[in-house]
Design a protein around this motif. Sequence first.
Motif, PDB file in Angstrom:
ATOM      1  N   LEU A 105      -9.356  -0.049   8.234  1.00  0.00           N
ATOM      2  CA  LEU A 105      -8.079  -0.476   9.028  1.00  0.00           C
ATOM      3  C   LEU A 105      -6.893   0.519   8.589  1.00  0.00           C
ATOM      4  O   LEU A 105      -6.889   1.183   7.204  1.00  0.00           O
ATOM      5  CB  LEU A 105      -7.803  -1.828   8.831  1.00  0.00           C
ATOM      6  CG  LEU A 105      -8.647  -2.888   9.434  1.00  0.00           C
ATOM      7  CD1 LEU A 105      -8.327  -4.307   9.251  1.00  0.00           C
ATOM      8  CD2 LEU A 105      -8.748  -2.715  10.928  1.00  0.00           C
ATOM      9  N   GLU A 106      -5.865   0.668   9.129  1.00  0.00           N
ATOM     10  CA  GLU A 106      -4.524   1.502   8.809  1.00  0.00           C
ATOM     11  C   GLU A 106      -4.102   1.013   7.356  1.00  0.00           C
ATOM     12  O   GLU A 106      -4.136  -0.105   7.023  1.00  0.00           O
ATOM     13  CB  GLU A 106      -3.644   1.305   9.636  1.00  0.00           C
ATOM     14  CG  GLU A 106      -4.015   1.982  11.278  1.00  0.00           C
ATOM     15  CD  GLU A 106      -2.903   1.441  12.117  1.00  0.00           C
ATOM     16  OE1 GLU A 106      -2.043   2.467  12.339  1.00  0.00           O
ATOM     17  OE2 GLU A 106      -3.133   0.362  12.727  1.00  0.00           O
ATOM     18  N   ASP A 107      -3.622   1.912   6.709  1.00  0.00           N
ATOM     19  CA  ASP A 107      -3.238   1.756   5.175  1.00  0.00           C
ATOM     20  C   ASP A 107      -2.181   0.698   5.041  1.00  0.00           C
ATOM     21  O   ASP A 107      -2.314  -0.010   4.120  1.00  0.00           O
ATOM     22  CB  ASP A 107      -2.521   3.019   4.495  1.00  0.00           C
ATOM     23  CG  ASP A 107      -3.846   4.028   4.302  1.00  0.00           C
ATOM     24  OD1 ASP A 107      -4.953   3.788   4.524  1.00  0.00           O
ATOM     25  OD2 ASP A 107      -3.286   5.308   4.030  1.00  0.00           O
ATOM     26  N   GLU A 108      -1.028   0.715   6.212  1.00  0.00           N
ATOM     27  CA  GLU A 108       0.147  -0.065   6.095  1.00  0.00           C
ATOM     28  C   GLU A 108      -0.295  -1.488   6.366  1.00  0.00           C
ATOM     29  O   GLU A 108       0.603  -2.276   6.339  1.00  0.00           O
ATOM     30  CB  GLU A 108       1.077   0.559   6.925  1.00  0.00           C
ATOM     31  CG  GLU A 108       0.821   0.657   8.247  1.00  0.00           C
ATOM     32  CD  GLU A 108       0.229   2.168   8.695  1.00  0.00           C
ATOM     33  OE1 GLU A 108       0.629   2.529   9.897  1.00  0.00           O
ATOM     34  OE2 GLU A 108      -0.449   2.635   7.963  1.00  0.00           O
ATOM     35  N   ILE A 109      -1.218  -1.893   6.750  1.00  0.00           N
ATOM     36  CA  ILE A 109      -1.577  -3.296   7.211  1.00  0.00           C
ATOM     37  C   ILE A 109      -1.133  -4.234   6.003  1.00  0.00           C
ATOM     38  O   ILE A 109      -1.911  -3.991   4.961  1.00  0.00           O
ATOM     39  CB  ILE A 109      -2.895  -3.608   7.965  1.00  0.00           C
ATOM     40  CG1 ILE A 109      -2.791  -2.806   9.068  1.00  0.00           C
ATOM     41  CG2 ILE A 109      -3.069  -5.029   7.963  1.00  0.00           C
ATOM     42  CD1 ILE A 109      -4.348  -2.843  10.012  1.00  0.00           C
ATOM     43  N   ILE A 159      -4.141  -0.401   1.950  1.00  0.00           N
ATOM     44  CA  ILE A 159      -4.047   0.721   0.840  1.00  0.00           C
ATOM     45  C   ILE A 159      -4.204   0.219  -0.633  1.00  0.00           C
ATOM     46  O   ILE A 159      -4.910   0.842  -1.307  1.00  0.00           O
ATOM     47  CB  ILE A 159      -2.846   1.661   1.433  1.00  0.00           C
ATOM     48  CG1 ILE A 159      -3.187   2.936   0.318  1.00  0.00           C
ATOM     49  CG2 ILE A 159      -1.587   0.867   0.836  1.00  0.00           C
ATOM     50  CD1 ILE A 159      -2.131   4.005   0.799  1.00  0.00           C
ATOM     51  N   SER A 180      -2.015  -5.272   0.637  1.00  0.00           N
ATOM     52  CA  SER A 180      -1.834  -4.444   1.731  1.00  0.00           C
ATOM     53  C   SER A 180      -3.283  -3.743   1.504  1.00  0.00           C
ATOM     54  O   SER A 180      -3.980  -3.729   0.539  1.00  0.00           O
ATOM     55  CB  SER A 180      -0.975  -3.269   1.713  1.00  0.00           C
ATOM     56  OG  SER A 180      -1.003  -2.203   0.537  1.00  0.00           O
ATOM     57  N   LYS A 236       0.862  -4.872  12.814  1.00  0.00           N
ATOM     58  CA  LYS A 236       0.249  -4.303  11.468  1.00  0.00           C
ATOM     59  C   LYS A 236      -0.017  -5.467  10.489  1.00  0.00           C
ATOM     60  O   LYS A 236       0.516  -5.207   9.299  1.00  0.00           O
ATOM     61  CB  LYS A 236       0.856  -3.274  11.002  1.00  0.00           C
ATOM     62  CG  LYS A 236       0.560  -2.039  12.161  1.00  0.00           C
ATOM     63  CD  LYS A 236       1.077  -0.476  11.621  1.00  0.00           C
ATOM     64  CE  LYS A 236       1.035   0.454  12.680  1.00  0.00           C
ATOM     65  NZ  LYS A 236      -0.316   0.707  13.263  1.00  0.00           N
TER      66      LYS A 236
END
Length: 210
Positions: free
Chosen positions: A183-187, A200, A198, A146
């Motif tokens: 993409l995923e928030d925590e990347i 998010i 990040s 991530k």
Amino acid sequence: MAIIVEKYQLGMVRTNCYLIYNDETSEVIIVDPADNAKMIEQLIDEKNLNLQAILLTHGHFDHILAANELRDIYQVPIVAHEAENQILADPSLNLSIGMGGEPCIVKADRFVKDGEVLDLLHTKVKVLHTPGHTAGGVCYLFIKEKLMLSGDTLFEESVGRTDFPTGSMSTLVHSIKEKLMVLEDEIIVYPGHEGETSIIHERNFNPYIR
């Protein structure tokens, strides 16, 4: 196994050059060898790392100046997106004439495509083609870890310039919205200049894409 990211700010505009390595196998890749090949070589050798490849996010001079020398030293491939070939091959387009001083030409050994998944460091790295800063700009997403190398596509609360050859602000914003903001928030995002951010944070605070 852990994937370690180390950042070094090199060259006249303090471009982020990243050494990314597997702490178990000691395999390492370089993302955007900005300048000072001898220093990068010393870092690799002092850590007893085994260089696997040189990845370019795009072809501007401040991201590629040490690429040729490091390829010659370690006999490893230079990887770039297929749409970046023209910029890499033309000093006027990669800005090494005028801004960089000495003309620089880099020939990639491997051209990658959008969505291609690379096997590097015993993990999976996905290529995300994000044109706009340049026609062949890419981000490299380490899927399991991530983390993402965004080059000059996405910065903390900003985006890359689009007033250079093959640049387009509308294309860049579209790339970021369609490829990165989904993409995923925590990347964690490691850009080509300045500090980390990040997904998010950028989704919430980047004025270019809100």
